[in-house]
Design a protein around this motif. Structure first.
Motif, short mmCIF file in Angstrom:
data_model
loop_
_atom_site.label_atom_id
_atom_site.label_comp_id
_atom_site.label_asym_id
_atom_site.label_seq_id
_atom_site.Cartn_x
_atom_site.Cartn_y
_atom_site.Cartn_z
N ARG A 98 -6.52 13.65 -7.37
CA ARG A 98 -6.61 12.20 -7.22
C ARG A 98 -7.43 11.85 -5.97
O ARG A 98 -7.05 12.23 -4.85
N HIS A 134 2.22 8.29 5.31
CA HIS A 134 1.08 8.13 4.42
C HIS A 134 0.04 9.16 4.81
O HIS A 134 -0.22 9.36 6.00
N LEU A 135 -0.57 9.76 3.80
CA LEU A 135 -1.65 10.71 4.06
C LEU A 135 -2.85 9.96 4.65
O LEU A 135 -3.47 10.41 5.61
N SER A 136 -3.17 8.83 4.06
CA SER A 136 -4.34 8.06 4.49
C SER A 136 -3.95 7.04 5.57
O SER A 136 -2.77 6.72 5.74
N ARG A 147 -3.14 -2.93 1.05
CA ARG A 147 -2.37 -1.80 1.61
C ARG A 147 -1.89 -2.09 3.03
O ARG A 147 -1.20 -1.29 3.64
N GLY A 184 4.13 5.99 -1.73
CA GLY A 184 2.91 5.74 -2.49
C GLY A 184 2.67 4.24 -2.56
O GLY A 184 2.93 3.51 -1.60
N GLY A 185 2.22 3.77 -3.70
CA GLY A 185 1.91 2.35 -3.87
C GLY A 185 3.12 1.43 -3.71
O GLY A 185 2.98 0.25 -3.38
N HIS A 204 3.86 -0.92 -0.66
CA HIS A 204 3.29 -2.26 -0.49
C HIS A 204 4.02 -3.33 -1.32
O HIS A 204 3.73 -4.51 -1.18
N ASN A 223 7.22 9.09 1.48
CA ASN A 223 5.90 8.53 1.19
C ASN A 223 6.08 7.75 -0.11
O ASN A 223 6.10 8.34 -1.19
C1 DQA Z 1 -0.47 6.56 0.18
C2 DQA Z 1 -1.17 5.23 0.46
C3 DQA Z 1 -0.84 4.21 -0.60
O1 DQA Z 1 -1.53 3.00 -0.35
C4 DQA Z 1 -1.24 4.71 -1.97
O2 DQA Z 1 -0.86 3.78 -2.97
C5 DQA Z 1 -0.71 6.06 -2.26
C6 DQA Z 1 -0.78 7.07 -1.21
C7 DQA Z 1 -0.88 7.65 1.19
O3 DQA Z 1 -0.18 8.64 1.27
O4 DQA Z 1 -1.89 7.51 1.87
O5 DQA Z 1 -0.28 6.35 -3.36
O6 DQA Z 1 0.93 6.36 0.29
#
Ligand code: DQA
Length: 141
Positions: free
Chosen positions: A18, A100-102, A111, A76-77, A80, A74
């Motif tokens: 991904r 969060h990884l990012s 985000r 993920g989405g 938010h 984490n």
């Molecule tokens: C995430 C950041 C979120 O915005 C995104 O929807 C993810 C990954 C991250 O780990 O950076 O699914 O949580």
């Protein structure tokens, strides 16, 4: 030894495939192994992943009666959007760290709202797999 529950939300099972330019090329399994290895002898990590909001809520609820020293999540989405995950996290009495990884604040504006983080004691964002490791380490020492 300290025991941590690590919850990963939707699409994190697709890591490696991904958007690798954002999330890297390693799978969740590889990140799990790497992290487990680094905390060996210091902490026991229990990993859980689900794409389903209600399942994540139920896992958080059951953590309430289990013995963990901290919860790392984490979402993920769902980070938010999810009032339900936020509310479930509020039930816990242990430290909760969102990872969060990012670096979410460098990304799309949608985000920038971190709803579940309002129920967390700390946030770690933008260090890739190290986000998990740093969050866990902070609760070991
Ligand atoms: C995430 C950041 C979120 O915005 C995104 O929807 C993810 C990954 C991250 O780990 O950076 O699914 O949580």
């Amino acid at each position: 030894m300290k025991k941590f529950l690590i919850i990963n939300g939707p699409n994190l099972n697709m890591l490696g495939k991904r958007e690798p330019e954002i999330y890297g090329t390693e799978s969740l399994e590889e990140i799990t192994k790497w992290t487990d290895e680094r905390v060996k002898g210091k902490a026991l990590l229990e990993w859980y992943q689900s794409n389903v909001e209600g399942e994540i809520v139920s896992r958080i609820q059951s953590a309430h009666s289990e013995k963990y020293d901290a919860l790392i999540i984490n979402p993920g989405g769902y980070a938010h959007t999810s009032v339900a995950i936020h509310d479930a996290l509020k039930i816990l009495k242990i430290p909760v760290i969102e990872v969060h990884l990012s670096q979410v604040y460098k990304r799309e504006e949608f985000r920038h709202t971190l709803l579940t983080a309002k129920a967390c004691s700390a946030i770690m964002s933008g260090l890739g797999k190290q986000s998990y490791y740093v969050a866990i380490s902070s609760q070991i020492h």
